[in-house]
Design a protein around this motif. Structure first.
Motif: not given
Length: 123
Positions: A89-95, A2-4, A81-84
């Protein structure tokens, strides 16, 4: 990873399963479910696919009737990641860290109510 700036492949299995649907169906279902909380939902803009996280032991037969593909245990889901977002790829509803997952019965009802099944299911 994720950091990459890359998504991480997370394998389904003991605690959760993955149900795959078209993004258009997913968005309509989320609108219908506004009174019923959903668990995490991930979407990919490029593929027009979305993935719902379901409890591993839940009955999922009714999801076949609404054009959803339930992936087997061990299936890898690429997750940002849930932050971005990462790429498309993106979260519609985050964990949210509680472990809450989508109830397949509520999901099936939401998808059936959207009447989008005629658009081709989960192709």
């Amino acid at each position: 990873m994720w950091t990459a700036g890359l998504p991480v492949a997370i394998r389904s299995g003991t605690h959760w399963r993955v149900a795959e649907a078209r993004t258009s169906h997913t968005l309509a279902a989320l609108r219908w479910m506004h009174l019923h909380p959903s668990g995490p939902v991930l979407a990919c803009l490029d593929t027009r696919r979305a993935w719902w996280l379901l409890p591993a032991g839940a009955a999922v037969d009714e999801l076949d009737d609404v054009g959803v593909t339930v992936r087997p245990a061990g299936w890898e889901l690429l997750c940002p990641p849930v932050t971005n977002s990462v790429g498309s790829l993106w979260w519609l509803s985050i964990p949210d860290g509680t472990g809450y997952l989508t109830n397949p019965t509520v999901l099936a009802a939401a998808l059936a109510s959207t009447d989008l099944r005629s658009e081709g299911g989960s192709e």
